[in-house]
Design a protein around this motif. Structure first.
Motif, PDB file in Angstrom:
ATOM      1  N   LEU A 243     -22.443  -4.651  35.554  1.00 30.00           N
ATOM      2  CA  LEU A 243     -22.632  -5.873  36.316  1.00 30.00           C
ATOM      3  C   LEU A 243     -22.735  -7.016  35.313  1.00 30.00           C
ATOM      4  N   LEU A 244     -22.173  -8.159  35.658  1.00 33.87           N
ATOM      5  CA  LEU A 244     -22.201  -9.313  34.773  1.00 33.87           C
ATOM      6  C   LEU A 244     -22.942 -10.456  35.457  1.00 33.87           C
ATOM      7  N   PHE A 245     -24.125 -10.760  34.946  1.00 34.01           N
ATOM      8  CA  PHE A 245     -24.929 -11.868  35.449  1.00 34.01           C
ATOM      9  C   PHE A 245     -24.731 -13.059  34.512  1.00 34.01           C
ATOM     10  N   GLN A 246     -23.908 -14.000  34.959  1.00 40.30           N
ATOM     11  CA  GLN A 246     -23.621 -15.195  34.160  1.00 40.30           C
ATOM     12  C   GLN A 246     -24.512 -16.326  34.657  1.00 40.30           C
ATOM     13  N   TYR A 247     -25.450 -16.743  33.801  1.00 37.92           N
ATOM     14  CA  TYR A 247     -26.418 -17.754  34.204  1.00 37.92           C
ATOM     15  C   TYR A 247     -25.934 -19.154  33.834  1.00 37.92           C
ATOM     16  N   PRO A 248     -26.204 -20.146  34.689  1.00 40.99           N
ATOM     17  CA  PRO A 248     -25.631 -21.483  34.518  1.00 40.99           C
ATOM     18  C   PRO A 248     -26.313 -22.278  33.411  1.00 40.99           C
ATOM     19  N   PRO A 249     -25.669 -23.366  32.957  1.00 40.62           N
ATOM     20  CA  PRO A 249     -26.286 -24.221  31.942  1.00 40.62           C
ATOM     21  C   PRO A 249     -27.628 -24.787  32.381  1.00 40.62           C
ATOM     22  N   SER A 250     -27.832 -24.906  33.670  1.00 46.50           N
ATOM     23  CA  SER A 250     -29.095 -25.455  34.171  1.00 46.50           C
ATOM     24  C   SER A 250     -30.280 -24.520  33.948  1.00 46.50           C
TER      25      SER A 250
ATOM     26  N   ILE B 248     -34.838 -13.844  35.676  1.00 45.35           N
ATOM     27  CA  ILE B 248     -33.923 -12.818  35.171  1.00 45.35           C
ATOM     28  C   ILE B 248     -34.559 -11.435  35.258  1.00 45.35           C
ATOM     29  N   ARG B 249     -35.826 -11.353  34.927  1.00 43.59           N
ATOM     30  CA  ARG B 249     -36.501 -10.055  34.987  1.00 43.59           C
ATOM     31  C   ARG B 249     -36.522  -9.512  36.421  1.00 43.59           C
ATOM     32  N   THR B 250     -36.725 -10.380  37.395  1.00 38.76           N
ATOM     33  CA  THR B 250     -36.703  -9.937  38.790  1.00 38.76           C
ATOM     34  C   THR B 250     -35.325  -9.417  39.176  1.00 38.76           C
ATOM     35  N   ALA B 251     -34.275 -10.108  38.708  1.00 37.90           N
ATOM     36  CA  ALA B 251     -32.910  -9.636  38.974  1.00 37.90           C
ATOM     37  C   ALA B 251     -32.688  -8.262  38.349  1.00 37.90           C
ATOM     38  N   ARG B 252     -33.203  -8.091  37.125  1.00 33.95           N
ATOM     39  CA  ARG B 252     -33.036  -6.806  36.457  1.00 33.95           C
ATOM     40  C   ARG B 252     -33.800  -5.709  37.185  1.00 33.95           C
ATOM     41  N   GLU B 253     -34.961  -6.024  37.710  1.00 33.79           N
ATOM     42  CA  GLU B 253     -35.736  -5.025  38.440  1.00 33.79           C
ATOM     43  C   GLU B 253     -35.012  -4.596  39.709  1.00 33.79           C
ATOM     44  N   ARG B 254     -34.355  -5.528  40.379  1.00 32.85           N
ATOM     45  CA  ARG B 254     -33.560  -5.138  41.549  1.00 32.85           C
ATOM     46  C   ARG B 254     -32.435  -4.187  41.136  1.00 32.85           C
ATOM     47  N   ALA B 255     -31.859  -4.463  39.975  1.00 31.73           N
ATOM     48  CA  ALA B 255     -30.714  -3.681  39.493  1.00 31.73           C
ATOM     49  C   ALA B 255     -31.140  -2.669  38.438  1.00 31.73           C
TER      50      ALA B 255
ATOM     51  N   ARG C  98     -36.907 -15.540  21.061  1.00 27.07           N
ATOM     52  CA  ARG C  98     -37.348 -14.639  22.133  1.00 27.07           C
ATOM     53  C   ARG C  98     -36.172 -13.955  22.840  1.00 27.07           C
ATOM     54  N   THR C  99     -34.965 -14.526  22.747  1.00 24.36           N
ATOM     55  CA  THR C  99     -33.891 -14.102  23.634  1.00 24.36           C
ATOM     56  C   THR C  99     -33.458 -12.657  23.397  1.00 24.36           C
ATOM     57  N   LEU C 100     -33.141 -12.289  22.176  1.00 27.37           N
ATOM     58  CA  LEU C 100     -32.666 -10.929  21.939  1.00 27.37           C
ATOM     59  C   LEU C 100     -33.746  -9.884  22.235  1.00 27.37           C
ATOM     60  N   PRO C 101     -34.981 -10.076  21.806  1.00 24.26           N
ATOM     61  CA  PRO C 101     -36.018  -9.104  22.198  1.00 24.26           C
ATOM     62  C   PRO C 101     -36.202  -9.030  23.717  1.00 24.26           C
ATOM     63  N   PHE C 102     -36.086 -10.161  24.395  1.00 26.77           N
ATOM     64  CA  PHE C 102     -36.225 -10.189  25.846  1.00 26.77           C
ATOM     65  C   PHE C 102     -35.140  -9.342  26.503  1.00 26.77           C
ATOM     66  N   LEU C 103     -33.878  -9.525  26.092  1.00 26.99           N
ATOM     67  CA  LEU C 103     -32.790  -8.756  26.687  1.00 26.99           C
ATOM     68  C   LEU C 103     -32.875  -7.284  26.291  1.00 26.99           C
ATOM     69  N   THR C 104     -33.294  -7.014  25.072  1.00 22.48           N
ATOM     70  CA  THR C 104     -33.465  -5.622  24.649  1.00 22.48           C
ATOM     71  C   THR C 104     -34.512  -4.928  25.499  1.00 22.48           C
ATOM     72  N   ASP C 105     -35.609  -5.610  25.766  1.00 21.51           N
ATOM     73  CA  ASP C 105     -36.669  -5.052  26.600  1.00 21.51           C
ATOM     74  C   ASP C 105     -36.174  -4.764  28.017  1.00 21.51           C
ATOM     75  N   LEU C 106     -35.240  -5.585  28.500  1.00 22.77           N
ATOM     76  CA  LEU C 106     -34.687  -5.391  29.844  1.00 22.77           C
ATOM     77  C   LEU C 106     -33.587  -4.335  29.877  1.00 22.77           C
ATOM     78  N   ASP C 107     -33.194  -3.806  28.721  1.00 25.44           N
ATOM     79  CA  ASP C 107     -32.020  -2.936  28.626  1.00 25.44           C
ATOM     80  C   ASP C 107     -30.808  -3.650  29.229  1.00 25.44           C
ATOM     81  N   ALA C 108     -30.639  -4.904  28.825  1.00 18.39           N
ATOM     82  CA  ALA C 108     -29.538  -5.744  29.301  1.00 18.39           C
ATOM     83  C   ALA C 108     -28.604  -6.064  28.145  1.00 18.39           C
ATOM     84  N   THR C 109     -27.316  -5.905  28.365  1.00 14.00           N
ATOM     85  CA  THR C 109     -26.323  -6.224  27.349  1.00 14.00           C
ATOM     86  C   THR C 109     -26.200  -7.736  27.205  1.00 14.00           C
TER      87      THR C 109
END
Length: 302
Positions: free
Chosen positions: A126-133, A144-151, A170-181
């Protein structure tokens, strides 16, 4: 060395359909996908960003592609916080308040729609592309964490369009913790850094270098013709990703005419001749090395 799959962001873009890339006899709905799958082992399905597909549609996608083919599927725009027209929602949800309950229901229907791809082993991520906003911070991280928990049981990739995410420690550790590419990108204003946050998948989206990035029409924002030199400059980064993950997805989004398909073909040729002495080919599975592609085989599954 990782399994490297190359493809384009979409296979039904109007400009591609009128470019002549699809040969006669392969220009209907079924024929286009079947032909595409003879050229590339990977595609991004971007239509679910605009409207939920039906189960029947995704079942056809699975049926019309061979074993080993992968779909990376964009999340619906509302799931990633983009402005979303009422017409992009299922009719019975259009008057629903735009709250967490709506997002949960939309996710449930999105997941149900993609189930045929998952059961047929056609789903890449799944590809979650988040906007500039969406700027980095606690509120955005919670979203983002809530989206990851759903998925939580699904492969999950994240692309940030706000460059501030890549200036935060914080970004790379955050995504690593979520197991998100973490999705690496080639685009104006965004850093061309090879990012690894999961051991199973890395992903690069090539958006091009249009001077109208972020301001023009879709055609203007993504209008770019990659040169062989531009693509060759990415080889060390692709090497890096391939050394650290099981699978690498390379997707071209410079979607004007057949520019994306031609860039993908150029990169697959470059990788075949300069990177991997014994590339893997489509339909051979994911384990072990295979001999170079023979005539008629799909050469973009490296």
């Amino acid at each position: 060395m990782a399994n490297i799959l190359i493809g384009t962001c979409g296979w039904t873009d109007r400009a591609l359909l009128t470019s002549g890339w699809y040969p006669p006899g392969h220009r209907d709905t079924e024929g286009r996908l079947r032909h595409y799958a003879t050229r590339f082992p990977l595609v991004e399905a971007d239509s679910p960003y605009y409207a939920l597909p039906t189960v029947r549609t995704t079942a056809h996608w699975a049926e019309r592609t061979p074993d080993g083919f992968r779909f990376d599927v964009k999340a619906h725009s509302l799931l990633t916080g983009h402005p979303t027209r009422l017409s992009a929602l299922p009719e019975d949800l259009r008057e629903h308040p735009r709250d967490d309950a709506l997002l949960t229901e939309l996710w449930t229907r999105y997941a149900e729609a993609l189930d045929p791809l998952r059961r047929a082993d056609r789903l890449g991520t799944l590809l979650f592309q988040y906007p500039p906003s969406l700027a980095p911070g606690p509120t955005a991280e919670a979203f983002i964490r809530t989206a990851r928990e759903r998925a939580r049981d699904w492969p999950f990739a994240v692309e940030f369009r706000n460059p501030a995410w890549w200036h935060s420690a914080r970004t790379l550790p955050f995504l690593t913790d979520l197991d998100a590419t973490a999705v690496s990108v080639d685009a104006p204003t965004l850093p061309p850094t090879p990012l690894v946050t999961t051991p199973h998948l890395s992903l690069i989206r090539f958006h091009g270098h249009s001077p109208h990035w972020g301001t023009g029409t879709k055609e203007d924002r993504f209008r770019h013709t990659y040169t062989p030199q531009e693509l060759a400059e990415w080889l060390p980064r692709i090497h890096h990703l391939a050394a650290h993950t099981d699978e690498v997805h390379l997707l071209f989004n410079n979607c004007c005419g057949d520019a994306a398909a031609k860039a993908a073909e150029t990169l697959q040729t470059t990788l075949l001749t300069t990177m991997l002495p014994r590339p893997r080919t489509a339909g051979r599975g994911h384990g072990g090395w295979c001999p170079p592609a023979a005539a008629g085989e799909n050469p973009s599954h490296l």
